[in-house]
Enzyme design. Structure first.
Site, PDB file in Angstrom:
ATOM      1  CG  ASP A  86       4.241   8.495   2.653  1.00 12.58           C
ATOM      2  OD1 ASP A  86       5.128   8.923   1.883  1.00 12.58           O
ATOM      3  OD2 ASP A  86       3.583   9.220   3.426  1.00 12.58           O
ATOM      4  CB  SER A  90      -0.910   0.009   1.226  1.00 10.98           C
ATOM      5  OG  SER A  90      -0.165   0.397   2.363  1.00 10.98           O
ATOM      6  CE  LYS A  91      -3.162   6.401  -1.132  1.00  4.61           C
ATOM      7  NZ  LYS A  91      -3.963   7.236  -1.972  1.00  4.61           N
ATOM      8  NE  ARG A  92      -3.738   5.920   3.511  1.00  2.00           N
ATOM      9  CZ  ARG A  92      -3.718   7.160   3.078  1.00  2.00           C
ATOM     10  NH1 ARG A  92      -2.747   7.982   3.474  1.00  2.00           N
ATOM     11  NH2 ARG A  92      -4.631   7.619   2.260  1.00  2.00           N
TER      12      ARG A  92
END
Ligand code: GLU
Length: 510
Positions: free
Chosen positions: A266, A261-263
């Protein structure tokens, strides 16, 4: 058979690298079989449409070198390739399905369905499905008297078209990656094919277009596997031959838990999008691989091996080699764990393989941007030394700062170990000897320093670290002879002389 494959993203946001990998496998498969690779934009869901997402997709594919043979931009024999521009095509297939008894009109409003689901959920704990068990109790052309249906249709009442999923049927199909897959039709619900606004849902548009565009292989992410049985039914009911299916494994978070996931990315400090993406709503910018400094070829090589293996130990591939080696049989079933360190390693290996002249041109523009002066003549040699020492080209000005100015600092500990002021006259004599050298290339420098060290009865280990410290501030820099040659005679001898004086001062005050 002429192979035709498509990448069919919905423009609902930036393309995730999982999408790039899907596009890549489609591209490799098409090239391998001398087929065509299409880009089709699936933008029938107006609610999820995101401005600029299509542009992003096109730019990202272009940057990766995955240029389609047919696309909204290029056109092609099945133009248009944007579903919103094909909206007139789909309704007739929905009507055809109704006529054949495989689909029906449903007049239930959203509110009615919500209330119905809430009541069902309160009674049984799970919301009911619109299916063979329940459709008889809902408002549709199968449950209502024919006259009422006709009146509703004539009055222009709001309606959708739903697929009539058969009762208790086992739907079996072959997947090129997963083998035989089977689903019970009871797991499915009567999916909406045509929405109240007359636009198709993903399922109808996707199947109709794959058929009309003569797609031979549907290669897509695992998240679409559960749509497989529905699509199998649609092909059967429409009387069409089905393309082969290949569902690719998920790309997992580095710890192997869940879809990348992008989270998570990040939080861990790495990108999951090919290019930077600015979210207009939150204002947040998500980092791209391009902006992080990746070479597109390195990203592609990394992604190719994220879910596929060549059956050999080979890890580094050019795109042509990938085309040659690729096969769907070697795509894995299990999810592929994302490994950012590996991605960086690929980038490093890519830089090492780029020729120094090419790197020098790119390094020059980077230096120019940063207002750093450089000598174009020695830049290829400098780039050649630095490419062994960085993961990304953008790190070169910093890692090689001593090529573009005085070293910013000196390794004091090494200095204390390797140098003492009593050695100063020796190095002064070395400078004088090097002053006499006509050729300042690494080989001549090496020969001269070796000769000198032997004459002074010193080992090279006593000389080279001091040269490196004086030239670069560290003993970890590139080889001394290469550095001296790149800096040029005047600059390097000047620097050696100055820094020896500096070393004496530093050691005196230490
Ligand atoms: N529009 C779907 C997506 O966004 C396409 C899935 C498929 O390839 O069938 O991924």
């Amino acid at each position: 058979m002429d192979v035709r494959v498509r990448f069919a993203p919905s423009p609902t946001g930036p393309l995730h690298i999982g999408g790039i990998r899907t596009a890549l496998y489609n591209y490799l498969f098409a090239r391998k079989h001398g087929g065509r690779f299409l880009l089709r934009i699936e933008d029938t869901d107006q609610k999820r449409y995101v401005e600029k997402a299509e542009e992003y997709i096109t730019e990202a594919l272009g940057w990766c070198g995955l240029v389609p043979d047919e696309s909204p931009g290029q056109g092609g024999p099945h133009h248009p390739y944007r579903q919103s521009e094909r909206s007139g095509i789909y309704a007739r297939y929905a009507l055809h399905l109704i006529d054949a008894g495989h689909a029906y009109y449903a007049f239930d409003t959203e509110e009615e369905l919500e209330a119905w689901r809430a009541v069902g959920e309160a009674a049984t704990g799970t919301p009911p499905k619109y299916d063979a068990h329940t459709r008889g109790k809902l408002r549709n052309s199968l449950s209502l008297p024919p006259q009422e249906t006709a009146d509703l249709l004539a009055s222009g009442a709001e309606k959708v078209v739903r697929l009539k999923i058969p009762f208790a049927e086992t739907i079996v199909f072959d997947d090129l990656i997963r083998g035989t897959v089977s689903f019970s039709s009871d797991e499915l619900d009567d999916k909406v094919l045509l929405k109240a606004d007359g636009l198709p849902t993903y399922h109808l548009a996707n199947v109709v277009d794959d058929h009309l565009m003569q797609i031979t292989h549907v290669i897509r992410g695992e998240e679409w596997l559960s749509s497989g049985p529905l699509h199998v039914l649609l092909y059967r009911f429409l009387g069409w031959e089905r393309p082969a299916f290949a569902h690719l494994p998920l790309i997992l978070n580095p710890n192997g838990q869940g879809k990348l996931s992008k989270r998570t990315a990040d939080k861990l400090g790495f990108p999951v999008f090919p290019l930077n993406w600015k979210d207009t709503e939150s204002g947040q910018t998500w980092m791209g691989f391009r902006e992080s400094g990746f070479e597109p070829g390195a990203l592609i090589n990394f992604l190719a091996l994220l879910g596929w293996n060549p059956g050999t130990e080979q890890e580094l591939f050019t795109i042509d080699e990938l085309v040659e080696a690729f096969s769907l049989e070697r795509v894995h079933k299990a999810g592929a764990r994302f490994d950012y360190e590996k991605a960086r390693w690929f980038n490093q290996e890519y830089l090492k393989r780029l020729d120094n002249e090419t790197l020098a041109i790119r390094l020059a523009s980077l230096l120019d941007e940063q207002g750093i002066l450089h000598n174009p003549e020695s830049l290829p040699a400098i780039a050649g030394m630095l490419k062994e020492r960085v993961f990304f080209l953008r790190e070169m000005p910093e890692v090689g700062h001593f090529f573009f100015g005085e070293p910013r600092s000196f390794d004091q500990k090494m200095l204390a170990q390797k140098y003492k002021p009593s050695l100063r006259p020796v190095f002064e004599r070395l400078i004088a000897a090097l002053q006499q050298l006509d050729d300042f290339d690494p080989a001549s420098l090496e020969a001269e320093v070796k000769r000198f060290a032997a004459a002074e009865q010193l080992g090279l280990g006593a000389v080279l670290p001091v040269l490196r410290l004086a030239l670069a501030g560290t003993v970890q820099g590139p080889p001394a002879f290469d550095m001296m040659s790149a800096l040029g005679k005047k600059a390097s001898l000047q620097r050696l002389g100055d820094n020896l004086i500096r070393f004496d001062q530093m050691l005196a005050t230490a």
